[in-house]
Design a protein around this motif. Sequence first.
Motif, short mmCIF file in Angstrom:
data_model
loop_
_atom_site.label_atom_id
_atom_site.label_comp_id
_atom_site.label_asym_id
_atom_site.label_seq_id
_atom_site.Cartn_x
_atom_site.Cartn_y
_atom_site.Cartn_z
N ILE A 96 0.87 -1.18 0.00
CA ILE A 96 0.00 0.00 0.00
C ILE A 96 0.90 1.23 0.00
O ILE A 96 1.73 1.40 0.90
N ILE A 97 0.74 2.06 -1.02
CA ILE A 97 1.57 3.24 -1.20
C ILE A 97 0.68 4.48 -1.18
O ILE A 97 -0.21 4.62 -2.03
N ILE A 98 0.92 5.36 -0.22
CA ILE A 98 0.20 6.62 -0.15
C ILE A 98 0.91 7.61 -1.06
O ILE A 98 2.13 7.77 -0.99
N SER A 99 0.17 8.28 -1.93
CA SER A 99 0.73 9.32 -2.80
C SER A 99 -0.07 10.59 -2.55
O SER A 99 -1.25 10.67 -2.88
N GLU A 100 0.59 11.56 -1.95
CA GLU A 100 -0.14 12.73 -1.49
C GLU A 100 0.57 14.03 -1.85
O GLU A 100 1.80 14.09 -1.83
N ASN A 101 -0.21 15.03 -2.18
CA ASN A 101 0.29 16.40 -2.35
C ASN A 101 0.07 17.11 -1.03
O ASN A 101 -1.01 17.01 -0.43
N ALA A 102 1.08 17.86 -0.58
CA ALA A 102 0.96 18.60 0.67
C ALA A 102 1.68 19.94 0.55
O ALA A 102 2.65 20.08 -0.20
N SER A 103 1.20 20.91 1.30
CA SER A 103 1.89 22.19 1.39
C SER A 103 3.04 22.04 2.39
O SER A 103 3.15 21.02 3.09
N LEU A 104 3.89 23.05 2.48
CA LEU A 104 4.99 23.00 3.44
C LEU A 104 4.50 22.81 4.87
O LEU A 104 5.18 22.17 5.68
N ASP A 105 3.34 23.34 5.19
CA ASP A 105 2.81 23.19 6.54
C ASP A 105 1.84 22.02 6.66
O ASP A 105 1.06 21.94 7.60
N GLY A 106 1.90 21.08 5.70
CA GLY A 106 1.17 19.82 5.83
C GLY A 106 -0.28 19.82 5.41
O GLY A 106 -1.00 18.85 5.62
N VAL A 107 -0.74 20.90 4.78
CA VAL A 107 -2.14 20.95 4.35
C VAL A 107 -2.30 20.12 3.08
O VAL A 107 -1.49 20.18 2.16
N VAL A 108 -3.36 19.32 3.05
CA VAL A 108 -3.67 18.48 1.90
C VAL A 108 -5.02 18.84 1.28
O VAL A 108 -5.39 18.31 0.24
N GLN A 109 -5.73 19.75 1.89
CA GLN A 109 -7.08 20.10 1.46
C GLN A 109 -7.09 20.86 0.14
O GLN A 109 -6.35 21.83 -0.04
N ASP A 110 -7.89 20.39 -0.78
CA ASP A 110 -8.23 21.09 -2.02
C ASP A 110 -7.03 21.56 -2.83
O ASP A 110 -6.94 22.72 -3.21
N PRO A 111 -6.11 20.66 -3.16
CA PRO A 111 -4.94 21.08 -3.93
C PRO A 111 -5.28 21.64 -5.31
O PRO A 111 -4.62 22.54 -5.80
#
Length: 190
Positions: free
Chosen positions: A4-19
Amino acid sequence: MAKIIISENASLDGVVQDPAGDEGFRRGGWVGRITDRPEVGKLALDEALGAEAFLLGRRSYEWFAAKWPSRSGALADRLNSMPKYVVSSNLEDPDWNNSIVLKGDVVNEVSKLKQEIDGDIVVPGSFQLLRTLIEHDLVDELRLKIFPVVLGAGERLFGETSDKKPMRLVDIQTLDDGVAYLTYERLQDA
């Protein structure tokens, strides 16, 4: 057995909401268009080509299913043809090609899926599902694209866990416009 591989976009401060900026979050749209970042686009294609299947939460599934079936090109062809498993208690008949709804206990269903599939199962987006998988030690690898922006508010990548979840950094790359691509593996029995 699958990974299982998580692939995520995040901001520098860890926000993942609504990229992508489609969800109405006032600070959304911080990723930009994939066509404006060719290295990030190639990474998305390589990841899809290397995956045996996608695993998605319902909201992420609905976002992908609204966009990709009408698109063309190598990434669209791969996403439209690959198996997609959706964790949902209320999605009945998914319209997107090769989509299967996993109902019942998430941990049991994903554990069975890991046993049945040979290869990588990539979880794009789906941060609520990610939190459940992390909590139950079902994640084998994290692939984080960290975008060079501080949002100051929004849903963060990780929620609280019952215990620490040790990871080991195995790769670092710098992509278009300073996007950091970090790959972590879960440490077993740490």
